[in-house]
Design a protein around this motif. Structure first.
Motif, PDB file in Angstrom:
ATOM      1  N   GLY A 161      23.645 -14.089  14.552  1.00  0.00           N
ATOM      2  CA  GLY A 161      22.250 -14.058  14.985  1.00  0.00           C
ATOM      3  C   GLY A 161      22.035 -13.301  16.282  1.00  0.00           C
ATOM      4  N   THR A 162      22.961 -13.446  17.235  1.00  0.00           N
ATOM      5  CA  THR A 162      22.827 -12.747  18.510  1.00  0.00           C
ATOM      6  C   THR A 162      22.871 -11.238  18.312  1.00  0.00           C
ATOM      7  OG1 THR A 162      23.904 -14.589  19.625  1.00  0.00           O
ATOM      8  CG2 THR A 162      23.819 -12.510  20.812  1.00  0.00           C
ATOM      9  N   GLU A 163      23.789 -10.782  17.480  1.00  0.00           N
ATOM     10  CA  GLU A 163      23.894  -9.353  17.218  1.00  0.00           C
ATOM     11  C   GLU A 163      22.626  -8.824  16.553  1.00  0.00           C
ATOM     12  OE1 GLU A 163      26.275 -11.536  16.732  1.00  0.00           O
ATOM     13  OE2 GLU A 163      27.906 -10.823  17.969  1.00  0.00           O
ATOM     14  N   ALA A 164      22.066  -9.593  15.633  1.00  0.00           N
ATOM     15  CA  ALA A 164      20.825  -9.178  14.973  1.00  0.00           C
ATOM     16  C   ALA A 164      19.677  -9.084  15.978  1.00  0.00           C
ATOM     17  CB  ALA A 164      20.467 -10.166  13.860  1.00  0.00           C
ATOM     18  N   ALA A 165      19.609 -10.032  16.899  1.00  0.00           N
ATOM     19  CA  ALA A 165      18.556 -10.010  17.920  1.00  0.00           C
ATOM     20  C   ALA A 165      18.708  -8.793  18.826  1.00  0.00           C
ATOM     21  CB  ALA A 165      18.599 -11.294  18.747  1.00  0.00           C
ATOM     22  N   ILE A 166      19.930  -8.496  19.230  1.00  0.00           N
ATOM     23  CA  ILE A 166      20.174  -7.334  20.101  1.00  0.00           C
ATOM     24  C   ILE A 166      19.788  -6.045  19.394  1.00  0.00           C
ATOM     25  CG2 ILE A 166      22.014  -5.960  21.170  1.00  0.00           C
ATOM     26  CD1 ILE A 166      23.400  -8.677  21.786  1.00  0.00           C
ATOM     27  N   GLN A 167      20.185  -5.897  18.138  1.00  0.00           N
ATOM     28  CA  GLN A 167      19.845  -4.678  17.400  1.00  0.00           C
ATOM     29  C   GLN A 167      18.335  -4.539  17.204  1.00  0.00           C
ATOM     30  OE1 GLN A 167      21.883  -2.195  16.808  1.00  0.00           O
ATOM     31  NE2 GLN A 167      23.559  -3.369  17.680  1.00  0.00           N
ATOM     32  N   SER A 168      17.655  -5.651  16.954  1.00  0.00           N
ATOM     33  CA  SER A 168      16.196  -5.613  16.802  1.00  0.00           C
ATOM     34  C   SER A 168      15.527  -5.184  18.100  1.00  0.00           C
ATOM     35  CB  SER A 168      15.666  -6.982  16.385  1.00  0.00           C
ATOM     36  OG  SER A 168      16.149  -7.321  15.112  1.00  0.00           O
TER      37      SER A 168
ATOM     38  N   ASN B 116      15.671 -24.649   7.160  1.00  0.00           N
ATOM     39  CA  ASN B 116      14.713 -24.256   6.127  1.00  0.00           C
ATOM     40  C   ASN B 116      13.324 -23.998   6.702  1.00  0.00           C
ATOM     41  OD1 ASN B 116      16.621 -24.411   4.107  1.00  0.00           O
ATOM     42  ND2 ASN B 116      16.168 -26.547   3.665  1.00  0.00           N
ATOM     43  N   ILE B 117      12.941 -24.750   7.723  1.00  0.00           N
ATOM     44  CA  ILE B 117      11.598 -24.607   8.299  1.00  0.00           C
ATOM     45  C   ILE B 117      11.488 -23.376   9.197  1.00  0.00           C
ATOM     46  CG2 ILE B 117       9.948 -25.668   9.897  1.00  0.00           C
ATOM     47  CD1 ILE B 117      10.906 -28.395   8.802  1.00  0.00           C
ATOM     48  N   ILE B 118      12.489 -23.144  10.051  1.00  0.00           N
ATOM     49  CA  ILE B 118      12.363 -22.097  11.058  1.00  0.00           C
ATOM     50  C   ILE B 118      13.158 -20.833  10.770  1.00  0.00           C
ATOM     51  CG2 ILE B 118      11.835 -23.744  12.884  1.00  0.00           C
ATOM     52  CD1 ILE B 118      14.694 -23.527  13.850  1.00  0.00           C
ATOM     53  N   ALA B 119      13.888 -20.786   9.662  1.00  0.00           N
ATOM     54  CA  ALA B 119      14.793 -19.669   9.375  1.00  0.00           C
ATOM     55  C   ALA B 119      14.135 -18.287   9.415  1.00  0.00           C
ATOM     56  CB  ALA B 119      15.484 -19.883   8.041  1.00  0.00           C
ATOM     57  N   PRO B 120      12.975 -18.089   8.884  1.00  0.00           N
ATOM     58  CA  PRO B 120      12.461 -16.712   8.891  1.00  0.00           C
ATOM     59  C   PRO B 120      12.107 -16.202  10.294  1.00  0.00           C
ATOM     60  CG  PRO B 120      11.167 -18.102   7.421  1.00  0.00           C
ATOM     61  CD  PRO B 120      12.116 -18.984   8.159  1.00  0.00           C
ATOM     62  N   CYS B 121      11.922 -17.094  11.240  1.00  0.00           N
ATOM     63  CA  CYS B 121      11.396 -16.703  12.556  1.00  0.00           C
ATOM     64  C   CYS B 121      12.394 -16.816  13.697  1.00  0.00           C
ATOM     65  CB  CYS B 121      10.176 -17.559  12.883  1.00  0.00           C
ATOM     66  SG  CYS B 121       8.875 -17.448  11.665  1.00  0.00           S
ATOM     67  N   GLN B 122      13.611 -17.222  13.445  1.00  0.00           N
ATOM     68  CA  GLN B 122      14.560 -17.418  14.538  1.00  0.00           C
ATOM     69  C   GLN B 122      15.945 -16.930  14.130  1.00  0.00           C
ATOM     70  OE1 GLN B 122      17.250 -19.927  14.872  1.00  0.00           O
ATOM     71  NE2 GLN B 122      17.140 -20.124  12.662  1.00  0.00           N
ATOM     72  N   LEU B 123      16.794 -16.701  15.126  1.00  0.00           N
ATOM     73  CA  LEU B 123      18.136 -16.185  14.863  1.00  0.00           C
ATOM     74  C   LEU B 123      19.229 -17.032  15.507  1.00  0.00           C
ATOM     75  CD1 LEU B 123      17.380 -12.409  15.471  1.00  0.00           C
ATOM     76  CD2 LEU B 123      17.705 -13.542  13.282  1.00  0.00           C
ATOM     77  N   GLY B 124      18.920 -18.265  15.895  1.00  0.00           N
ATOM     78  CA  GLY B 124      19.895 -19.068  16.612  1.00  0.00           C
ATOM     79  C   GLY B 124      20.550 -20.169  15.809  1.00  0.00           C
ATOM     80  N   LEU B 125      19.829 -20.830  14.948  1.00  0.00           N
ATOM     81  CA  LEU B 125      20.327 -21.999  14.228  1.00  0.00           C
ATOM     82  C   LEU B 125      20.656 -21.634  12.793  1.00  0.00           C
ATOM     83  CD1 LEU B 125      20.834 -25.083  14.185  1.00  0.00           C
ATOM     84  CD2 LEU B 125      18.440 -25.362  13.563  1.00  0.00           C
ATOM     85  N   GLY B 126      21.927 -21.761  12.447  1.00  0.00           N
ATOM     86  CA  GLY B 126      22.343 -21.529  11.073  1.00  0.00           C
ATOM     87  C   GLY B 126      22.322 -20.081  10.640  1.00  0.00           C
ATOM     88  N   VAL B 127      22.333 -19.145  11.581  1.00  0.00           N
ATOM     89  CA  VAL B 127      22.313 -17.724  11.250  1.00  0.00           C
ATOM     90  C   VAL B 127      23.611 -17.091  11.725  1.00  0.00           C
ATOM     91  CG1 VAL B 127      21.130 -15.528  11.612  1.00  0.00           C
ATOM     92  CG2 VAL B 127      19.800 -17.628  11.459  1.00  0.00           C
ATOM     93  N   SER B 128      24.375 -16.569  10.800  1.00  0.00           N
ATOM     94  CA  SER B 128      25.618 -15.904  11.166  1.00  0.00           C
ATOM     95  C   SER B 128      25.307 -14.589  11.872  1.00  0.00           C
ATOM     96  CB  SER B 128      26.434 -15.636   9.898  1.00  0.00           C
ATOM     97  OG  SER B 128      27.639 -15.011  10.216  1.00  0.00           O
TER      98      SER B 128
END
Length: 70
Positions: A44-51, A30-42
């Motif tokens: 997340g790695t693919e989203a980071a690569i595309q970004s 809940n605290i770090i969700a808007p700024c990170q793609l590693g914890l609790g993000v389905s």
């Protein structure tokens, strides 16, 4: 002849980190969700690569990309 595995120290650290994460996972997400793609993000790695691909393909004048791995 006195040889020991290189990663022996890593196992206790990883077990301790997983135990600690169980206690704080929901709050941390809940605290770090808007700024990170590693914890609790389905996916997340693919989203980071595309970004990253998007930024590299069409950079803006005042745009900066930073990768931090703790």
């Amino acid at each position: 002849v006195g040889l020991s595995p290189i990663a022996v120290g890593e196992v206790p650290r990883r077990v301790a980190a997983k135990c600690a994460l169980v206690k704080i996972r929901a709050e941390s997400i809940n605290i770090i969700a808007p700024c990170q793609l590693g914890l609790g993000v389905s996916l997340g790695t693919e989203a980071a690569i595309q970004s990253c691909r998007h930024v590299v393909a069409s950079p803006l004048p005042n745009e900066l990309m930073i990768k931090i791995d703790l």
